[in-house]
Motif scaffolding. Structure first.
Motif, short mmCIF file in Angstrom:
data_model
loop_
_atom_site.label_atom_id
_atom_site.label_comp_id
_atom_site.label_asym_id
_atom_site.label_seq_id
_atom_site.Cartn_x
_atom_site.Cartn_y
_atom_site.Cartn_z
N GLU A 28 41.79 49.83 48.87
CA GLU A 28 41.64 49.66 47.42
C GLU A 28 40.33 48.96 47.11
N VAL A 29 40.05 47.87 47.83
CA VAL A 29 38.84 47.09 47.53
C VAL A 29 37.60 47.90 47.90
N LEU A 30 37.62 48.54 49.07
CA LEU A 30 36.41 49.27 49.51
C LEU A 30 36.12 50.45 48.58
N LEU A 31 37.16 51.12 48.11
CA LEU A 31 36.95 52.24 47.18
C LEU A 31 36.39 51.70 45.86
N ALA A 32 36.90 50.54 45.43
CA ALA A 32 36.42 49.96 44.17
C ALA A 32 34.94 49.58 44.26
N TYR A 33 34.45 49.26 45.46
CA TYR A 33 33.02 48.94 45.64
C TYR A 33 32.20 50.22 45.84
N GLY A 34 32.83 51.37 45.80
CA GLY A 34 32.08 52.64 45.86
C GLY A 34 31.85 53.18 47.27
N TYR A 35 32.64 52.71 48.25
CA TYR A 35 32.48 53.22 49.63
C TYR A 35 33.46 54.37 49.87
N GLY A 36 33.00 55.39 50.58
CA GLY A 36 33.84 56.54 50.87
C GLY A 36 34.30 56.48 52.32
N GLU A 37 35.54 56.90 52.57
CA GLU A 37 36.08 56.79 53.94
C GLU A 37 35.51 57.87 54.84
N ILE A 38 35.18 57.47 56.07
CA ILE A 38 34.74 58.43 57.08
C ILE A 38 35.63 58.24 58.32
N ARG A 39 36.04 59.35 58.93
CA ARG A 39 36.86 59.26 60.15
C ARG A 39 36.11 59.97 61.27
N THR A 40 35.69 59.21 62.23
CA THR A 40 34.93 59.78 63.35
C THR A 40 35.84 59.83 64.58
N PRO A 41 35.45 60.60 65.62
CA PRO A 41 36.34 60.71 66.79
C PRO A 41 36.53 59.37 67.50
N ILE A 42 37.62 59.30 68.25
CA ILE A 42 37.92 58.09 69.03
C ILE A 42 36.95 58.00 70.21
N PHE A 43 36.49 59.16 70.74
CA PHE A 43 35.51 59.10 71.83
C PHE A 43 34.23 59.83 71.43
N GLU A 44 33.15 59.38 72.05
CA GLU A 44 31.81 59.92 71.75
C GLU A 44 31.08 60.09 73.08
N HIS A 45 29.92 60.75 73.05
CA HIS A 45 29.08 60.80 74.25
C HIS A 45 28.64 59.37 74.58
N THR A 46 28.78 58.99 75.84
CA THR A 46 28.45 57.62 76.26
C THR A 46 27.03 57.24 75.84
N GLU A 47 26.15 58.21 75.90
CA GLU A 47 24.74 57.96 75.59
C GLU A 47 24.53 57.34 74.20
N LEU A 48 25.41 57.73 73.26
CA LEU A 48 25.29 57.18 71.90
C LEU A 48 25.38 55.66 71.93
N PHE A 49 26.32 55.14 72.72
CA PHE A 49 26.50 53.69 72.75
C PHE A 49 25.41 53.00 73.57
N LEU A 50 24.92 53.71 74.62
CA LEU A 50 23.83 53.11 75.41
C LEU A 50 22.62 52.91 74.50
N ARG A 51 22.32 53.93 73.73
CA ARG A 51 21.16 53.86 72.83
C ARG A 51 21.41 52.93 71.66
N GLY A 52 22.62 53.07 71.08
CA GLY A 52 22.92 52.36 69.83
C GLY A 52 23.15 50.88 70.05
N ILE A 53 24.10 50.55 70.91
CA ILE A 53 24.49 49.14 71.05
C ILE A 53 23.52 48.39 71.95
N GLY A 54 22.95 49.11 72.94
CA GLY A 54 21.98 48.48 73.85
C GLY A 54 22.52 48.40 75.26
N GLU A 55 21.69 48.85 76.23
CA GLU A 55 22.16 48.94 77.62
C GLU A 55 22.43 47.59 78.27
N THR A 56 21.81 46.53 77.72
CA THR A 56 21.99 45.23 78.37
C THR A 56 23.01 44.36 77.66
#
Ligand code: HAM
Length: 424
Positions: A28-56
């Motif tokens: 309710e609160v997030l919709l009122a602030y104008g955010y739209g819901e997104i549902r992404t898969p539970i698993f992703e290519h590992t590389e996404l997290f290596l690049r995104g979050i950082g290998e170290t």
């Protein structure tokens, strides 16, 4: 007996209702602030997290559930939601729609951490990402949104910790100074921090080991190395928070455990939770979209641990009581009458009543006990004699009063009796 894997747990029906209530309030609160819901898969290519979050980072080095599937792909259960949302943002060209993109998500995340109170291996987060906006107002909106959402759930007295980690330019200079300052006494650092000193020195600042904390007492602070733009940005964020009187505490050593942050970082703390007291963490990530192969656009967001939020709400008695009790419990008194009971349940449910019916014929005493346990205010008893006249008995469970009711007028009579009970 096989039990749920370490660090995971089951949400049973009574708790599930409270979870649903919490999730509904959040949406309710997030919709009122104008955010739209997104549902992404539970698993992703590992590389996404290596690049995104950082290998170290600890998350990538030690905590990811990674596996190779039967097609030879390297995949990981998502340890967090920001990198997947950024991946989806790029993949679906959400930047092409002009203006900032405002997304939220809610769901399970996976990290192989050491389980303890408030720390799980499968846990839930809701998170918010605002991509494509570099104004300090976006940073302030994140903090105000988290604050407002918790307030709307009834929570006050949470603390907001705030800091800036600068940009890659000013951080570079600072890292050199930090390493130089810690190197002389590096033998007093914990074994993890000795490694971090080379690979990810900022993380030494928020190590929980007493020896590391003692050493970082006298190190130079990033605030003294900020470039003019970063300094100005941080100043504006704090001005905006002051403007709306959202209180925060500046923590110069707050650095967070993911590498994508630039400038503003923050956490929301519930001191009553014990060691795992952060119920929310977030910040700005101006380089992440480009790092993941997208255009050079800034972003800012946060995620909140829902188990910790749930525990906080429970602690402060802010979860409403939910009842799964039926309104009517149907008691057929013989095997022959169970089909009448089945039909009565069907008809009453079609009329909108919450109904339960005994599946196997038992004695009246046993069935009344079950009706009592169910919490139903009314029992509908079907006995041979009454049924000869197409009638049943309605029993008020609290007073024991009984009346006969015609089958043809059952729904109407039950409606009236329930209205009377509920108005008492
Ligand atoms: P994070 O600080 O790693 O940030 O996680 C956010 C929140 O998730 C924490 O404050 C905590 O409440 C909860 N949490 C994390 N690990 C666990 C666990 N093992 N068990 C229970 N709760 C946990 C992020 O995940 C970033 N993606 C936040 C973000 C969004 N930054 C920008 N946008």
């Amino acid at each position: 007996m096989t039990v749920a894997p370490r660090g995971t747990y089951d949400i049973l029906p009574d708790q599930a209702m409270a979870w649903q209530w919490m999730e509904m309030k959040i949406r309710e609160v997030l919709l009122a602030y104008g955010y739209g819901e997104i549902r992404t898969p539970i698993f992703e290519h590992t590389e996404l997290f290596l690049r995104g979050i950082g290998e170290t980072t600890d998350i990538v080095e030690k905590e990811m559930y990674s596996f190779t599937d039967k097609g030879g792909r390297n995949l990981s259960l998502r340890p967090e939601g920001t990198a997947p949302v950024v991946r989806a943002y790029i993949q679906h060209k959400l930047h092409g729609q002009g203006g900032a993109t405002k997304l939220f998500y809610l769901g399970p995340m996976f990290r192989q951490e050491r389980p303890q109170a408030g720390r799980f291996r499968q846990f839930h987060q809701f998170g918010v990402e605002l991509i494509g906006e570099d104004s300090p107002m976006a940073d302030a909106e994140m903090i105000v949104l988290a604050h407002d959402l918790y307030r709307q759930l009834g929570l006050t007295g949470l603390e907001i910790y705030l800091n800036t980690v600068g940009c890659p330019v000013c951080r570079q200079e600072y890292k050199k100074e930090l390493i130089a300052s810690l190197q002389a006494s590096s033998d007093q650092l914990c074994s993890s921090c000795r490694l971090r000193l080379d690979r990810n020195p900022l993380r030494v600042l928020d190590c929980k080991e007493a020896s590391c904390q003692a050493l970082t007492e006298q190190v130079p602070l990033l605030h003294d190395y900020l470039c003019l733009d970063c300094r100005e940005h941080f100043q504006q964020v704090t001005n905006l928070l002051d403007q709306v009187q959202v209180k925060y505490e500046i923590k110069p050593k707050l650095v967070r455990g993911l590498d994508y942050y630039t400038r503003t970082v923050f956490e929301v703390i519930n001191h009553d939770l014990g060691a795992q007291n952060a119920i929310c963490g977030g910040g700005r990530y101006d380089g992440l979209v480009e790092e993941c192969g997208g255009p050079s656009v800034p972003g800012v967001g946060f995620a909140s641990g829902m188990e910790r939020l749930f525990m906080t709400l429970e602690q402060k008695a802010l979860l409403p009581a939910f009842s799964r009790a039926p309104q009517v419990y149907i008691i057929p008194l013989s095997a022959d009458l169970t089909t009448v009971g089945f039909e009565a349940a069907f008809l009453l449910r079609q009329n909108g009543f919450k109904v339960e019916v005994g599946f196997t014929p038992k004695s009246l005493k046993a069935q009344l006990k079950a009706a009592n346990r169910s919490g139903a205010p009314l029992a509908l008893i079907i006995g041979e004699d009454e049924w000869q006249d197409r009638q049943v008995t309605l029993k008020q469970m609290d007073t024991g009063d009984q009346v006969r009711a015609d089958w043809a007028e059952l729904a109407e009579q039950i409606g009236q009796m329930l209205a009377q009970t509920e108005s008492l």
